[in-house]
Write a protein that holds these residues in place. Structure first.
Motif, PDB file in Angstrom:
ATOM      1  N   ALA A   1       0.833  -1.205   0.000  1.00  0.00           N
ATOM      2  CA  ALA A   1       0.000   0.000   0.000  1.00  0.00           C
ATOM      3  C   ALA A   1       0.867   1.254   0.000  1.00  0.00           C
ATOM      4  N   ALA A   2       0.515   2.180  -0.891  1.00  0.00           N
ATOM      5  CA  ALA A   2       1.252   3.439  -1.009  1.00  0.00           C
ATOM      6  C   ALA A   2       0.293   4.519  -1.483  1.00  0.00           C
ATOM      7  N   VAL A   3       0.753   5.765  -1.424  1.00  0.00           N
ATOM      8  CA  VAL A   3      -0.018   6.898  -1.921  1.00  0.00           C
ATOM      9  C   VAL A   3       0.882   7.672  -2.883  1.00  0.00           C
ATOM     10  N   LEU A   4       0.331   8.015  -4.037  1.00  0.00           N
ATOM     11  CA  LEU A   4       1.053   8.801  -5.036  1.00  0.00           C
ATOM     12  C   LEU A   4       0.368  10.163  -5.104  1.00  0.00           C
ATOM     13  N   ARG A   5       1.141  11.236  -4.893  1.00  0.00           N
ATOM     14  CA  ARG A   5       0.582  12.585  -4.873  1.00  0.00           C
ATOM     15  C   ARG A   5       1.104  13.395  -6.052  1.00  0.00           C
ATOM     16  N   SER A   6       0.189  14.157  -6.641  1.00  0.00           N
ATOM     17  CA  SER A   6       0.540  15.105  -7.682  1.00  0.00           C
ATOM     18  C   SER A   6      -0.237  16.373  -7.382  1.00  0.00           C
TER      19      SER A   6
ATOM     20  N   GLU B   1       4.474   8.196  -1.183  1.00  0.00           N
ATOM     21  CA  GLU B   1       4.533   7.936   0.258  1.00  0.00           C
ATOM     22  C   GLU B   1       4.395   6.432   0.439  1.00  0.00           C
ATOM     23  N   TYR B   2       5.487   5.821   0.862  1.00  0.00           N
ATOM     24  CA  TYR B   2       5.509   4.360   0.960  1.00  0.00           C
ATOM     25  C   TYR B   2       6.383   3.929   2.127  1.00  0.00           C
ATOM     26  N   ALA B   3       5.866   3.081   2.975  1.00  0.00           N
ATOM     27  CA  ALA B   3       6.588   2.463   4.102  1.00  0.00           C
ATOM     28  C   ALA B   3       7.257   3.505   4.991  1.00  0.00           C
ATOM     29  N   GLY B   4       6.545   4.594   5.284  1.00  0.00           N
ATOM     30  CA  GLY B   4       7.083   5.612   6.171  1.00  0.00           C
ATOM     31  C   GLY B   4       8.053   6.572   5.511  1.00  0.00           C
ATOM     32  N   ALA B   5       8.281   6.421   4.234  1.00  0.00           N
ATOM     33  CA  ALA B   5       9.200   7.302   3.514  1.00  0.00           C
ATOM     34  C   ALA B   5       8.423   8.178   2.534  1.00  0.00           C
TER      35      ALA B   5
ATOM     36  N   ARG C   1      11.307  13.463   6.244  1.00  0.00           N
ATOM     37  CA  ARG C   1      11.805  14.347   7.294  1.00  0.00           C
ATOM     38  C   ARG C   1      12.315  13.507   8.448  1.00  0.00           C
ATOM     39  N   LEU C   2      13.448  13.935   8.974  1.00  0.00           N
ATOM     40  CA  LEU C   2      14.016  13.254  10.119  1.00  0.00           C
ATOM     41  C   LEU C   2      13.222  13.628  11.360  1.00  0.00           C
ATOM     42  N   GLU C   3      13.227  12.745  12.347  1.00  0.00           N
ATOM     43  CA  GLU C   3      12.528  13.022  13.591  1.00  0.00           C
ATOM     44  C   GLU C   3      13.173  14.201  14.296  1.00  0.00           C
ATOM     45  N   ASN C   4      12.346  15.006  14.923  1.00  0.00           N
ATOM     46  CA  ASN C   4      12.851  16.144  15.687  1.00  0.00           C
ATOM     47  C   ASN C   4      13.261  15.654  17.067  1.00  0.00           C
ATOM     48  N   ASN C   5      14.525  15.597  17.299  1.00  0.00           N
ATOM     49  CA  ASN C   5      15.045  15.128  18.584  1.00  0.00           C
ATOM     50  C   ASN C   5      15.355  16.317  19.480  1.00  0.00           C
TER      51      ASN C   5
END
Length: 168
Positions: free
Chosen positions: A20-25, A63-67, A96-100
């Motif tokens: 499962a993924a989402v493709l955005r345009s 948008e696929y597998a958290g990326a 985006r990297l997690e905000n630590n």
């Protein structure tokens, strides 16, 4: 005449339960199924109606597998039963990297004594020397610290001796 060799990458099949993924345009979001992936891109499966919503000649976002990855369509293939298979080329990673964010003073991590070498021993020795100088009769009496340190040491000593007597 020299022949230009285009590198071919190994493509890995993706299992259906992880596809499962989402493709955005632009503002359009389309559900997609990732069939294969490789180092240079993806192969996705979309419905024909959904393909018509995608803006041509523009980069899309997958948008696929958290990326989140910026991709562009390389090839289209009409698949069976009203679906279209699209080859996507990976352009750049937009994840985006997690905000630590941490408190200011936690930036200086305490290191274990093993990693600090002899630094812990030196600091402990300096503290002990300072304590002993403050407890000396000449310096401690002049500063007023000798009686306080003497009473603290005596109370600790009596507490330890009571503890040892109670264990017998």
């Amino acid at each position: 005449m020299t022949k230009i060799h285009k590198p071919r990458y190994y493509r890995c099949r993706v299992h259906e339960d992880q596809a499962a993924a989402v493709l955005r345009s632009r503002r359009c979001r389309v559900d997609a199924l990732v069939q294969e992936m490789s180092i240079d891109g993806f192969t996705v499966l979309l419905r024909v109606e959904d393909v018509e919503q995608l803006a041509a000649a523009r980069a899309w976002v997958l948008e696929y597998a958290g990326a989140t990855i910026e991709v562009e369509g390389e090839w289209f293939l009409n698949a069976h039963e009203g679906s279209v298979q699209i080859g996507l080329r990976r352009l750049r990673d937009l994840t985006r990297l997690e905000n630590n964010s941490r408190p200011f003073f936690s930036r200086w991590k305490s290191t274990p004594i093993r990693g600090a070498g002899h630094c812990g021993l030196i600091c402990s020795g300096l503290l002990l020397c300072l304590f002993l100088v403050l407890a000396l009769p000449s310096v401690g009496d002049a500063l007023g610290t000798a009686p306080k340190i003497e009473s603290a040491v005596l109370s600790i000593w009596s507490g330890l001796s009571n503890l040892v007597r109670g264990m017998k």
